[in-house]
Design an enzyme around this catalytic site. Structure first.
Site, PDB file in Angstrom:
ATOM      1  N   CYS A 274       0.735  -1.241   0.206  1.00 50.52           N
ATOM      2  CA  CYS A 274       0.039  -0.117  -0.066  1.00 50.52           C
ATOM      3  C   CYS A 274       0.662   1.494  -0.043  1.00 50.52           C
ATOM      4  CB  CYS A 274      -0.940   0.090   1.074  1.00 50.52           C
ATOM      5  SG  CYS A 274      -0.656  -1.287   2.115  1.00 50.52           S
ATOM      6  N   ARG A 303       7.301 -11.100   4.967  1.00 49.73           N
ATOM      7  CA  ARG A 303       6.837 -11.140   6.305  1.00 49.73           C
ATOM      8  C   ARG A 303       7.525 -12.253   7.066  1.00 49.73           C
ATOM      9  NH1 ARG A 303       0.325 -10.060   5.929  1.00 49.73           N
ATOM     10  NH2 ARG A 303       0.397  -8.196   4.414  1.00 49.73           N
ATOM     11  N   GLN A 321       0.903 -11.055  -3.089  1.00 52.79           N
ATOM     12  CA  GLN A 321      -0.314 -10.539  -2.995  1.00 52.79           C
ATOM     13  C   GLN A 321      -1.238 -10.182  -4.146  1.00 52.79           C
ATOM     14  OE1 GLN A 321       0.103  -7.446  -0.046  1.00 52.79           O
ATOM     15  NE2 GLN A 321      -1.230  -8.816   1.345  1.00 52.79           N
ATOM     16  N   ASP A 323      -2.893  -7.815  -4.901  1.00 53.46           N
ATOM     17  CA  ASP A 323      -3.409  -6.768  -4.184  1.00 53.46           C
ATOM     18  C   ASP A 323      -3.958  -5.582  -5.316  1.00 53.46           C
ATOM     19  OD1 ASP A 323      -3.668  -5.295  -1.907  1.00 53.46           O
ATOM     20  OD2 ASP A 323      -1.288  -5.038  -1.818  1.00 53.46           O
ATOM     21  N   HIS A 325      -5.511  -1.326  -4.676  1.00 52.65           N
ATOM     22  CA  HIS A 325      -6.076  -0.283  -3.916  1.00 52.65           C
ATOM     23  C   HIS A 325      -7.161   0.643  -4.698  1.00 52.65           C
ATOM     24  CE1 HIS A 325      -2.405  -1.686  -1.911  1.00 52.65           C
ATOM     25  NE2 HIS A 325      -3.391  -1.677  -0.775  1.00 52.65           N
ATOM     26  N   LYS A 405     -14.072  -4.458   7.442  1.00 52.75           N
ATOM     27  CA  LYS A 405     -13.654  -5.370   6.270  1.00 52.75           C
ATOM     28  C   LYS A 405     -14.659  -6.330   6.046  1.00 52.75           C
ATOM     29  CE  LYS A 405     -10.897  -8.682   9.075  1.00 52.75           C
ATOM     30  NZ  LYS A 405      -9.761  -9.635   9.166  1.00 52.75           N
ATOM     31  N   HIS A 451      -8.602  -1.500   0.465  1.00 50.34           N
ATOM     32  CA  HIS A 451      -7.387  -2.509   0.033  1.00 50.34           C
ATOM     33  C   HIS A 451      -8.211  -3.862  -0.182  1.00 50.34           C
ATOM     34  CE1 HIS A 451      -4.295  -0.725   2.874  1.00 50.34           C
ATOM     35  NE2 HIS A 451      -5.326  -0.417   3.574  1.00 50.34           N
TER      36      HIS A 451
END
Length: 579
Positions: A274, A303, A321, A323, A325, A405, A451
């Site tokens: 992000c 991570r 990911q 991902d 946004h 979420k 996200h």
RNA sequence: GCCCUUGUAGCUCAGUCGGCAGAGCACCACCAUGGUAAGGUGGGGGUCACCGGUUCAAAUCCGGUCGAGGGCUCCA
């Protein structure tokens, strides 16, 4: 529902019987807790010695004996003092006793010579337990009350059912789970590997695994472009300024890889994408006319996961990911949420997952953002799941501190749930990074940021797919869609011609020209779970045809080549699953 | 990170009481091979995870380290 309660009581009772058996063997054992769980039960003990797997046999035998006595389960309400005296030498029970609220009844359950502090309920008598319908499965360590700083107890897991038939079915399912294990299939089918000596939790994709991964990614990119997204690409590391601004160094440092120093600055491998996407957004001024921005990236993040938590592709230290946004004006939020949910469902269904459950998580106690924002966001999430007609559960206070979420879980072929999709509001980062857009009144305002990851991580999603399909991927994903097998040497030329043609037509295909016999070639292709085999000999060559052996066992002889191409292309385009 | 289990060929595994390191598959070579799930013969391949100890002798017994599997825990 009533059936569930019965089974629950049966399993819970079974755990008491096990505790009785263990106390017979180890009279000085300390007993902790023994609830029923999905498919069975466990009980935690503090034992004078370590248990060996053989001990489970003896415990089982004693349990069968206890059951055969047909002793009733007797409930008795007692005073705290009485209970304290009874469990004077059971320190865990005393601790549990203290945790029971003052106004709640303290009850005991006794069967035969065993009495436990217990809320119940139980079956009426050990007669209601079937000695042929349970099995002790494993010994594991578990912390007292799940806390790392507490002593480690010995946990015995067991499974229990109404009758031996259900037990057999369950044990068969366990075998099936083992056969589908993505780590085993990943090795057998030569899809990927992990190398501790080169870094734990980091995945190596072999050529066949990479083909499948790229098929997933190609589809993913095409669908995103077709549904209003743009792709962005961002770096893998960023200087400490970025992570200080995002707050990760304050709140998430222990989950990050440690820093690298260069030019007197500290760089960190990214745990999330992000901040990078925000850098792109903040690179220029944005009018409300530019919004929404929907920016997607297959972004690989790193991570730190504890060594003991790593598990194949499901829990790793480096993963990609899927991902995106979405940055939008407050007015656009509702439509964007609806759309992102619709798109998520479309993607999941494309991969063959039909059963989807939603989980809505609302504001936790410690959180940022205005209450009005939270309320509006939660309501738009709720309306979206209801609009899609999804079953959903609400986890009150289960949201992240930065926003509410929706998570989507799918059920796989064995009925196991996997969380894949997460759609999260973020009221934190727009503020920290001072994101703005210029509204129609000429004033700078803060945009909403959402996200979302649809498949979650490509690595984990791939693991789920392997287990869901037991390695037999639908043709649109299979690393090799067609294997060509000439019946004997004279037909190698025709085999090569067909191979070339299919390649030109865009199929993933190879011809087996080894000097194995045809039978062996079929066996190999079958074990590699290739969807279609083309068996080619004299008849086929003369008719410009192919004989198709499906992975499923279906057989079609003398199919004109063009017909095969047409049919197979349709199967691939429809993402059909061969059954 | 902690508890339990475990570690022998690329893979799956056997190895008894401490006495020369084994099998199947895979790989390589040769021979055979025309119709729907393994053709035959031969060959190469090992620091028995690693370090130390006991012993005339250790894959085997003992201690430690590392890894893996199962749990627990954590998951911005």
């Amino acid at each position: 529902m009533e059936q569930d309660d019965k089974l629950h009581a049966l399993r819970h009772s079974m755990s008491h019987v096990m505790a009785e058996a263990v106390l017979e063997m180890f009279p000085t054992a300390q007993i902790a807790v023994g609830p029923s769980i999905d498919n069975g039960f466990y009980y935690d003990f503090d034992l004078p010695r370590q248990l060996k797997p053989e001990d489970l046999d003896e415990i089982s035998a004693r349990m069968k004996e206890i059951i055969s006595f047909g002793k009733p389960f007797v409930k008795r309400a007692v005073s705290r003092r009485e209970a304290e005296e009874l469990f004077a030498d059971q320190k865990y029970k005393l601790e549990l006793l203290q945790a029971i609220p003052e106004d709640e009844e303290v009850s005991l359950y006794t069967q035969g010579g065993f009495t436990d502090l217990c809320r119940g309920p139980h079956v009426e008598s050990t007669k209601d337990l079937n000695p042929q319908a349970f099995k002790l499965l494993s010994i594991a360590g578990a912390y007292w009350r799940g806390k790392e700083t507490n002593p480690m107890l010995t946990r015995i897991y067991g499974t229990a059912w109404k009758n031996p038939k259900e037990l057999r079915l369950y044990l068969k399912k366990l075998e099936d789970i083992e056969k589908r294990d993505h780590r085993r299939l990943g090795k057998d089918l030569d899809l990927f590997s992990l190398h501790e000596e080169a870094g734990a939790g980091l995945v190596y994709w072999h050529p066949k695994g990479a083909r499948i991964r790229l098929a997933i990614e190609d589809f993913w990119r095409n669908e995103h472009y077709a549904n209003g997204y743009e792709m962005v690409c961002s770096p893998h590391v960023g200087k400490s300024w970025l992570w200080e601004t995002s707050g990760h160094l304050d709140f998430y440092k222990e989950g990050m890889y440690p820093s690298m120093e260069m030019d007197k600055a500290h760089y960190y491998a990214k745990p999330m994408n992000c901040p990078f996407h925000i850098m792109i957004y903040n690179n220029s001024k944005h009018s409300y006319r530019d919004l929404p921005c929907r920016w997607a990236e297959l972004g690989t993040v790193y991570r730190y996961e504890k060594a003991g938590a790593l598990h194949g592709l499901m829990r790793v230290r480096g993963f990609t990911q899927d991902d995106a946004h979405i940055i939008c004006t407050p007015d656009q939020m509702e439509d964007e949420i609806l759309e992102v949910l619709r798109f998520s469902l479309h993607m999941l269904r494309s991969f063959g997952f039909q059963e989807i459950q939603a989980y809505l998580s609302t504001r936790p106690v410690d959180s940022v953002g205005a209450q009005l924002q939270w309320d509006a966001a939660v309501e738009s999430l709720r309306r979206a799941v209801e609009h899609e007609g999804l079953d959903y559960e609400v986890d009150d206070g289960g949201g992240a501190f930065y926003g509410p979420k929706i998570d989507l879980k799918i059920k796989d072929a064995l009925g196991r749930e996997w969380q894949l999709t997460t759609i999260q509001f973020d009221f934190n980062l727009p503020q920290r990074f001072k994101m703005v857009f210029v509204d129609r009144d000429g004033k700078e305002k803060q945009p909403y940021m959402i996200h979302r990851a649809l498949l979650g991580s490509i690595e984990r999603f791939f693991g789920v797919l392997v287990e869901h399909y037991a390695g037999a991927f639908p043709p649109w994903l299979a690393y090799e869609q067609v294997r060509i097998i000439p019946v004997a040497e004279p037909f190698i030329e025709y085999a090569c011609k067909v191979e070339q043609l299919l390649k030109q037509e865009g199929f993933r295909v190879s011809a087996d020209l080894s000097d194995d016999r045809m039978n062996a070639k079929i066996r190999n292709a079958q074990q590699e779970k290739i969807p279609f085999m083309l068996i080619l000999g004299e008849k086929e060559e003369q008719q410009k045809a192919v004989s198709v052996r499906w992975r499923t066992g279906k057989q079609e002889n003398g199919v004109p080549l063009e017909t095969f191409i047409e049919n197979t292309r349709e199967i691939i385009e429809n993402k059909a699953v061969l059954s």
